[in-house]
Design a protein around this motif. Structure first.
Motif, PDB file in Angstrom:
ATOM      1  N   MET A 104       0.848  -1.199   0.000  1.00  0.00           N
ATOM      2  CA  MET A 104       0.000   0.000   0.000  1.00  0.00           C
ATOM      3  C   MET A 104       0.878   1.240   0.000  1.00  0.00           C
ATOM      4  SD  MET A 104      -2.931   1.226   2.729  1.00  0.00           S
ATOM      5  CE  MET A 104      -1.774   1.840   3.951  1.00  0.00           C
ATOM      6  N   ARG A 105       0.580   2.185  -0.872  1.00  0.00           N
ATOM      7  CA  ARG A 105       1.366   3.412  -1.014  1.00  0.00           C
ATOM      8  C   ARG A 105       0.534   4.613  -0.600  1.00  0.00           C
ATOM      9  NH1 ARG A 105       6.459   5.747  -1.382  1.00  0.00           N
ATOM     10  NH2 ARG A 105       6.236   7.763  -2.352  1.00  0.00           N
ATOM     11  N   ILE A 106       1.091   5.421   0.284  1.00  0.00           N
ATOM     12  CA  ILE A 106       0.430   6.656   0.713  1.00  0.00           C
ATOM     13  C   ILE A 106       1.228   7.822   0.137  1.00  0.00           C
ATOM     14  CG2 ILE A 106      -0.274   8.042   2.694  1.00  0.00           C
ATOM     15  CD1 ILE A 106      -0.194   5.462   4.359  1.00  0.00           C
ATOM     16  N   GLU A 117       8.397 -13.286  10.263  1.00  0.00           N
ATOM     17  CA  GLU A 117       9.441 -14.120   9.666  1.00  0.00           C
ATOM     18  C   GLU A 117      10.525 -13.285   8.977  1.00  0.00           C
ATOM     19  OE1 GLU A 117       7.526 -16.915   7.080  1.00  0.00           O
ATOM     20  OE2 GLU A 117       6.834 -18.182   8.756  1.00  0.00           O
ATOM     21  N   ASP A 118      10.158 -12.149   8.438  1.00  0.00           N
ATOM     22  CA  ASP A 118      11.128 -11.275   7.766  1.00  0.00           C
ATOM     23  C   ASP A 118      10.640  -9.832   7.861  1.00  0.00           C
ATOM     24  OD1 ASP A 118      13.458 -10.726   6.441  1.00  0.00           O
ATOM     25  OD2 ASP A 118      12.620 -11.028   4.436  1.00  0.00           O
ATOM     26  N   PHE A 119      11.586  -8.904   7.982  1.00  0.00           N
ATOM     27  CA  PHE A 119      11.186  -7.514   8.208  1.00  0.00           C
ATOM     28  C   PHE A 119      12.292  -6.572   7.754  1.00  0.00           C
ATOM     29  CE2 PHE A 119      11.761  -3.934  11.171  1.00  0.00           C
ATOM     30  CZ  PHE A 119      10.607  -3.220  10.898  1.00  0.00           C
ATOM     31  N   VAL A 168       9.719   3.241   4.092  1.00  0.00           N
ATOM     32  CA  VAL A 168       9.196   2.130   3.307  1.00  0.00           C
ATOM     33  C   VAL A 168       9.445   0.844   4.095  1.00  0.00           C
ATOM     34  CG1 VAL A 168       9.440   0.817   1.165  1.00  0.00           C
ATOM     35  CG2 VAL A 168       9.630   3.306   1.128  1.00  0.00           C
ATOM     36  N   MET A 169       8.461  -0.070   4.071  1.00  0.00           N
ATOM     37  CA  MET A 169       8.578  -1.288   4.862  1.00  0.00           C
ATOM     38  C   MET A 169       8.139  -2.506   4.060  1.00  0.00           C
ATOM     39  SD  MET A 169       6.388  -2.367   8.249  1.00  0.00           S
ATOM     40  CE  MET A 169       6.919  -0.941   9.180  1.00  0.00           C
ATOM     41  N   THR A 170       8.834  -3.605   4.272  1.00  0.00           N
ATOM     42  CA  THR A 170       8.373  -4.912   3.793  1.00  0.00           C
ATOM     43  C   THR A 170       8.364  -5.843   4.997  1.00  0.00           C
ATOM     44  OG1 THR A 170      10.596  -5.702   3.224  1.00  0.00           O
ATOM     45  CG2 THR A 170       9.367  -4.556   1.501  1.00  0.00           C
ATOM     46  N   VAL A 171       7.317  -6.627   5.141  1.00  0.00           N
ATOM     47  CA  VAL A 171       7.217  -7.512   6.296  1.00  0.00           C
ATOM     48  C   VAL A 171       6.540  -8.824   5.875  1.00  0.00           C
ATOM     49  CG1 VAL A 171       5.030  -6.443   7.033  1.00  0.00           C
ATOM     50  CG2 VAL A 171       6.383  -7.750   8.687  1.00  0.00           C
ATOM     51  N   LYS A 172       7.107  -9.930   6.315  1.00  0.00           N
ATOM     52  CA  LYS A 172       6.540 -11.253   6.067  1.00  0.00           C
ATOM     53  C   LYS A 172       6.074 -11.811   7.404  1.00  0.00           C
ATOM     54  CE  LYS A 172       7.624 -15.769   4.028  1.00  0.00           C
ATOM     55  NZ  LYS A 172       8.678 -16.604   3.402  1.00  0.00           N
ATOM     56  N   VAL A 173       4.788 -12.134   7.484  1.00  0.00           N
ATOM     57  CA  VAL A 173       4.184 -12.508   8.760  1.00  0.00           C
ATOM     58  C   VAL A 173       3.583 -13.913   8.686  1.00  0.00           C
ATOM     59  CG1 VAL A 173       2.503 -11.848  10.518  1.00  0.00           C
ATOM     60  CG2 VAL A 173       3.620 -10.082   9.154  1.00  0.00           C
ATOM     61  N   ILE A 186       3.120  -6.293   2.549  1.00  0.00           N
ATOM     62  CA  ILE A 186       2.865  -7.327   3.557  1.00  0.00           C
ATOM     63  C   ILE A 186       2.695  -8.672   2.859  1.00  0.00           C
ATOM     64  CG2 ILE A 186       1.335  -8.120   5.389  1.00  0.00           C
ATOM     65  CD1 ILE A 186       0.446  -5.214   5.753  1.00  0.00           C
ATOM     66  N   GLU A 187       3.498  -9.640   3.293  1.00  0.00           N
ATOM     67  CA  GLU A 187       3.363 -11.012   2.804  1.00  0.00           C
ATOM     68  C   GLU A 187       2.899 -11.893   3.961  1.00  0.00           C
ATOM     69  OE1 GLU A 187       6.017 -14.657   0.845  1.00  0.00           O
ATOM     70  OE2 GLU A 187       6.872 -12.634   1.037  1.00  0.00           O
TER      71      GLU A 187
END
Length: 282
Positions: free
Chosen positions: A1-3, A232-234, A245-250, A279-280
């Motif tokens: 999601m981009r703001i 699991e990853d961040f 900017v963020m990427t996160v694997k949950v 988000i994954e």
């Protein structure tokens, strides 16, 4: 999601435009005053003030570029051009501060007479011009604005010091060495503060975790969401020292409402100026 959030860059561009034109007008006063008074502190500031105007123009231009929307070539947009401006400006001012040192140090051993009365008048004008610029920039958020703010603050301190120096020289002709001494002090102050701003700007370019982001606190809030088992990853990095900017694997329990889990992650991330989240769910 981009703001999409360019408001602070638009404001920064307006602030830098105002400061640019203030400095451009003041350049003429400084050049004329330096030649008329033969003051090393003011002559050094002729070079200093021209570098002011050039660096502010560059900062203003790059701040304008940073407001452009994303393209195929720059998929994250142009916000990092603001940081690029801060890096270039900081390096440029630091170099000019060393130029001032190279001119002022020899004057300590061979001081020259100055027109103290003329210095006093120019110092008063300088304090007025630079104080207006500092006030305009004092609540700026971008590193670009902060780089110019430190520069303008250095100018205020310099003109206050020149004001005091001129008063001393009016009553004490035997202290011409104080003129280059003031220039050396201001140059060292600029090198220290702009060096610190440069260091923080480079950290942003190297994608260091933002200073205002508490990783452990963030992870605890995410794991506390109903249905989240683990992160699991961040990864998180800043675009411009403000927006991140963020990427996160949950790892989640797919028996729960997955959309609610995503919404809660977005809500937590929004507290940290995160404007682009991937988000994954696993």
């Amino acid at each position: 999601m981009r703001i999409d959030t360019h408001s602070h860059h638009k404001k920064a561009g307006e602030n830098l435009a105002f400061v640019f034109f203030m400095n451009l007008a003041f350049n003429i006063i400084v050049i004329a005053g330096g030649l008329a008074t033969n003051s090393m502190a003011i002559l050094a500031d002729c070079i200093h003030d021209m570098s002011d105007t050039i660096s502010i123009a560059l900062a203003w231009f790059l701040e304008k570029v940073s407001q452009k929307d994303s393209t195929d070539k720059y998929s994250y947009g142009y916000q990092r051009f603001s940081i690029l401006g801060a890096v270039i400006t900081s390096i440029f001012v630091i170099i000019m501060a060393f130029v001032i040192l190279s001119e002022a140090i020899p004057r300590l051993f061979a001081p020259e007479g100055v027109d103290a009365g003329g210095m006093l008048v120019i110092a008063i004008v300088g304090i007025i011009f630079k104080s207006i610029s500092v006030y305009r920039l004092h609540d700026g958020e971008t590193f670009n604005e902060k780089a110019i703010l430190f520069h303008q603050l250095g100018d205020v301190f310099e003109w206050v010091a020149i004001l005091i120096l001129s008063v001393v020289l009016i009553f004490w002709d035997g202290a011409p060495y104080l003129d280059p001494f003031v220039s050396i002090g201001i140059a060292i102050w600029l090198i220290f503060n702009l060096g610190r701003n440069l260091y923080k700007s480079v950290e942003v370019l190297l994608q260091k975790t933002p200073d205002n982001f508490d990783v452990e606190e963030f992870k605890q809030q995410i794991v506390a969401i109903d249905g989240v088992n683990a992160i699991e990853d961040f990864h998180i990095w800043s675009l411009d020292g403000i927006d991140s900017v963020m990427t996160v694997k949950v790892d989640v329990d797919f028996g729960k409402n997955v959309e609610n889990i995503k919404k809660e992650i977005y809500a937590v991330s929004g507290k940290y100026h995160v404007v682009d989240i991937t988000i994954e769910l696993d």
